[in-house]
Scaffold this motif. Structure first.
Motif, PDB file in Angstrom:
ATOM      1  N   SER A  23       0.813  -1.209   0.000  1.00 41.33           N
ATOM      2  CA  SER A  23       0.000   0.000   0.000  1.00 41.33           C
ATOM      3  C   SER A  23       0.854   1.270   0.000  1.00 41.33           C
ATOM      4  CB  SER A  23      -0.914   0.013   1.227  1.00 41.33           C
ATOM      5  OG  SER A  23      -1.586   1.255   1.330  1.00 41.33           O
ATOM      6  N   TYR A  24       0.497   2.209  -0.870  1.00 45.57           N
ATOM      7  CA  TYR A  24       1.164   3.511  -0.887  1.00 45.57           C
ATOM      8  C   TYR A  24       1.018   4.194   0.466  1.00 45.57           C
ATOM      9  CZ  TYR A  24       2.299   8.321  -2.123  1.00 45.57           C
ATOM     10  OH  TYR A  24       2.869   9.579  -2.163  1.00 45.57           O
ATOM     11  N   PHE A  25      -0.120   4.021   1.080  1.00 46.30           N
ATOM     12  CA  PHE A  25      -0.403   4.706   2.335  1.00 46.30           C
ATOM     13  C   PHE A  25       0.472   4.207   3.483  1.00 46.30           C
ATOM     14  CE2 PHE A  25      -4.271   5.261  -0.206  1.00 46.30           C
ATOM     15  CZ  PHE A  25      -4.278   6.644  -0.261  1.00 46.30           C
ATOM     16  N   ASN A  26       1.145   3.072   3.315  1.00 48.02           N
ATOM     17  CA  ASN A  26       2.117   2.627   4.317  1.00 48.02           C
ATOM     18  C   ASN A  26       3.355   3.507   4.306  1.00 48.02           C
ATOM     19  OD1 ASN A  26       0.502   0.521   5.142  1.00 48.02           O
ATOM     20  ND2 ASN A  26       1.535  -0.997   3.892  1.00 48.02           N
ATOM     21  N   ASP A  27       3.692   4.077   3.139  1.00 47.14           N
ATOM     22  CA  ASP A  27       4.874   4.936   3.016  1.00 47.14           C
ATOM     23  C   ASP A  27       4.541   6.415   3.185  1.00 47.14           C
ATOM     24  OD1 ASP A  27       6.577   2.780   2.520  1.00 47.14           O
ATOM     25  OD2 ASP A  27       6.157   2.832   0.375  1.00 47.14           O
ATOM     26  N   ALA A  28       3.277   6.757   3.058  1.00 54.70           N
ATOM     27  CA  ALA A  28       2.856   8.160   3.180  1.00 54.70           C
ATOM     28  C   ALA A  28       2.549   8.477   4.647  1.00 54.70           C
ATOM     29  CB  ALA A  28       1.618   8.402   2.322  1.00 54.70           C
ATOM     30  N   ARG A  29       2.575   9.764   4.953  1.00 61.14           N
ATOM     31  CA  ARG A  29       2.235  10.212   6.305  1.00 61.14           C
ATOM     32  C   ARG A  29       0.873  10.899   6.274  1.00 61.14           C
ATOM     33  NH1 ARG A  29       7.360  12.405   5.455  1.00 61.14           N
ATOM     34  NH2 ARG A  29       6.352  14.406   5.235  1.00 61.14           N
ATOM     35  N   GLU A  44       0.571   2.093 -10.452  1.00 65.38           N
ATOM     36  CA  GLU A  44      -0.378   1.200  -9.788  1.00 65.38           C
ATOM     37  C   GLU A  44      -1.012   1.837  -8.555  1.00 65.38           C
ATOM     38  OE1 GLU A  44       2.968   0.244 -10.293  1.00 65.38           O
ATOM     39  OE2 GLU A  44       2.476  -0.593 -12.249  1.00 65.38           O
ATOM     40  N   ASP A  45      -0.306   2.773  -7.930  1.00 64.70           N
ATOM     41  CA  ASP A  45      -0.834   3.420  -6.727  1.00 64.70           C
ATOM     42  C   ASP A  45      -2.094   4.233  -7.011  1.00 64.70           C
ATOM     43  OD1 ASP A  45       1.201   2.407  -5.057  1.00 64.70           O
ATOM     44  OD2 ASP A  45       2.531   4.067  -5.592  1.00 64.70           O
ATOM     45  N   PHE A  46      -2.239   4.700  -8.243  1.00 66.37           N
ATOM     46  CA  PHE A  46      -3.392   5.528  -8.572  1.00 66.37           C
ATOM     47  C   PHE A  46      -4.694   4.744  -8.475  1.00 66.37           C
ATOM     48  CE2 PHE A  46      -0.007   8.188  -9.798  1.00 66.37           C
ATOM     49  CZ  PHE A  46      -0.484   9.486  -9.751  1.00 66.37           C
ATOM     50  N   ALA A  50      -7.911   5.801  -6.178  1.00 65.52           N
ATOM     51  CA  ALA A  50      -9.302   5.800  -6.625  1.00 65.52           C
ATOM     52  C   ALA A  50     -10.166   4.953  -5.693  1.00 65.52           C
ATOM     53  CB  ALA A  50      -9.398   5.302  -8.063  1.00 65.52           C
ATOM     54  N   ALA A  51      -9.656   3.792  -5.292  1.00 60.42           N
ATOM     55  CA  ALA A  51     -10.399   2.917  -4.386  1.00 60.42           C
ATOM     56  C   ALA A  51     -10.615   3.575  -3.026  1.00 60.42           C
ATOM     57  CB  ALA A  51      -9.671   1.586  -4.218  1.00 60.42           C
ATOM     58  N   GLU A  52      -9.667   4.393  -2.592  1.00 60.42           N
ATOM     59  CA  GLU A  52      -9.775   5.099  -1.306  1.00 60.42           C
ATOM     60  C   GLU A  52     -10.520   6.425  -1.436  1.00 60.42           C
ATOM     61  OE1 GLU A  52      -8.921   4.178   1.815  1.00 60.42           O
ATOM     62  OE2 GLU A  52      -8.386   2.215   0.994  1.00 60.42           O
ATOM     63  N   GLN A  53     -11.040   6.693  -2.625  1.00 60.83           N
ATOM     64  CA  GLN A  53     -11.802   7.908  -2.919  1.00 60.83           C
ATOM     65  C   GLN A  53     -11.000   9.182  -2.689  1.00 60.83           C
ATOM     66  OE1 GLN A  53     -15.368   7.237  -0.575  1.00 60.83           O
ATOM     67  NE2 GLN A  53     -16.293   6.106  -2.264  1.00 60.83           N
ATOM     68  N   ALA A  74      -0.546  12.513 -14.910  1.00 63.67           N
ATOM     69  CA  ALA A  74      -1.792  13.251 -15.129  1.00 63.67           C
ATOM     70  C   ALA A  74      -2.794  12.401 -15.898  1.00 63.67           C
ATOM     71  CB  ALA A  74      -1.506  14.554 -15.868  1.00 63.67           C
ATOM     72  N   ASN A  75      -2.328  11.685 -16.894  1.00 63.40           N
ATOM     73  CA  ASN A  75      -3.208  10.846 -17.702  1.00 63.40           C
ATOM     74  C   ASN A  75      -3.764   9.685 -16.887  1.00 63.40           C
ATOM     75  OD1 ASN A  75      -4.478  10.056 -20.176  1.00 63.40           O
ATOM     76  ND2 ASN A  75      -2.913   8.476 -20.390  1.00 63.40           N
ATOM     77  N   VAL A  76      -2.921   9.054 -16.086  1.00 65.98           N
ATOM     78  CA  VAL A  76      -3.382   7.944 -15.245  1.00 65.98           C
ATOM     79  C   VAL A  76      -4.438   8.445 -14.265  1.00 65.98           C
ATOM     80  CG1 VAL A  76      -2.693   6.274 -13.469  1.00 65.98           C
ATOM     81  CG2 VAL A  76      -1.254   6.614 -15.488  1.00 65.98           C
ATOM     82  N   ALA A  77      -4.187   9.586 -13.651  1.00 65.00           N
ATOM     83  CA  ALA A  77      -5.157  10.153 -12.706  1.00 65.00           C
ATOM     84  C   ALA A  77      -6.485  10.441 -13.408  1.00 65.00           C
ATOM     85  CB  ALA A  77      -4.600  11.427 -12.076  1.00 65.00           C
ATOM     86  N   GLN A  78      -6.426  11.075 -14.551  1.00 62.42           N
ATOM     87  CA  GLN A  78      -7.636  11.424 -15.290  1.00 62.42           C
ATOM     88  C   GLN A  78      -8.422  10.172 -15.683  1.00 62.42           C
ATOM     89  OE1 GLN A  78      -6.996  13.400 -19.039  1.00 62.42           O
ATOM     90  NE2 GLN A  78      -9.113  14.076 -19.153  1.00 62.42           N
ATOM     91  N   THR A  79      -7.724   9.147 -16.138  1.00 64.61           N
ATOM     92  CA  THR A  79      -8.368   7.895 -16.537  1.00 64.61           C
ATOM     93  C   THR A  79      -9.160   7.284 -15.388  1.00 64.61           C
ATOM     94  OG1 THR A  79      -6.651   7.461 -18.169  1.00 64.61           O
ATOM     95  CG2 THR A  79      -7.918   5.564 -17.426  1.00 64.61           C
TER      96      THR A  79
END
Length: 165
Positions: A23-29, A44-46, A50-53, A74-79
């Protein structure tokens, strides 16, 4: 019987534990109830965002740095239906009070949404967020530093520059 239970538990828990470890959120604060600061996410983190809204991915790297990635963030986020903003801080894009004001405008436009704020390592993003807490949320420097989980006891030069000091 107990041995079979342990084997079954390990088999079933293994994939869930692997997903949690990735999980990305394990490395984020988590720096507020809806803002995470972290390092450069992978493509893959995007999907996890999206799943975490997550409503907004705010990137503080430069366009030149982003050109070196193997995917278009930007494209991955938009998709995936995520809002994406690039607020460049780095070479030829110095810290400034104008950057801090632009950051505030972006956060105001996404008020109440979950936000992932990142740069390469999380350092630039943390500096920006701490300065924002001081200027726009009336936090003390000590409160701002605590919020970003900093070991520093005083504001950094970057934070002072953002604050116009």
């Amino acid at each position: 019987m107990f041995k079979h239970f342990l084997i079954l538990w390990a088999f079933m828990a293994g994939p869930a534990m692997a997903d949690e470890a990735a999980s990305y959120f394990n490395d984020a604060r988590l720096v507020s109830d809806h803002v995470w600061i972290g390092p450069q996410p992978d493509a893959e983190d995007f999907s996890e965002f999206a799943a975490e809204q997550v409503g907004l991915v705010l990137n503080t790297r430069t366009a030149g740095e982003m050109d070196q990635l193997e995917f278009d963030q930007a494209n991955v986020a938009q998709t995936l239906g995520l809002s994406y903003e690039l607020l460049e801080i780095g070479q030829d894009h110095p810290y400034s009070p104008a950057k801090l004001a632009a950051f505030n405008d972006i956060l105001e436009a996404h008020r109440g949404e979950k936000v992932v704020l990142h740069c390469r390592s999380g350092n630039r993003a943390s500096q920006l967020y701490a300065a924002w807490l001081i200027k726009y949320q009336n936090k003390t420097p000590a409160e701002a530093l605590k919020a970003i989980h900093s070991d520093e006891s005083e504001l950094t030069d970057a934070m002072k520059t953002l604050l116009g000091q």
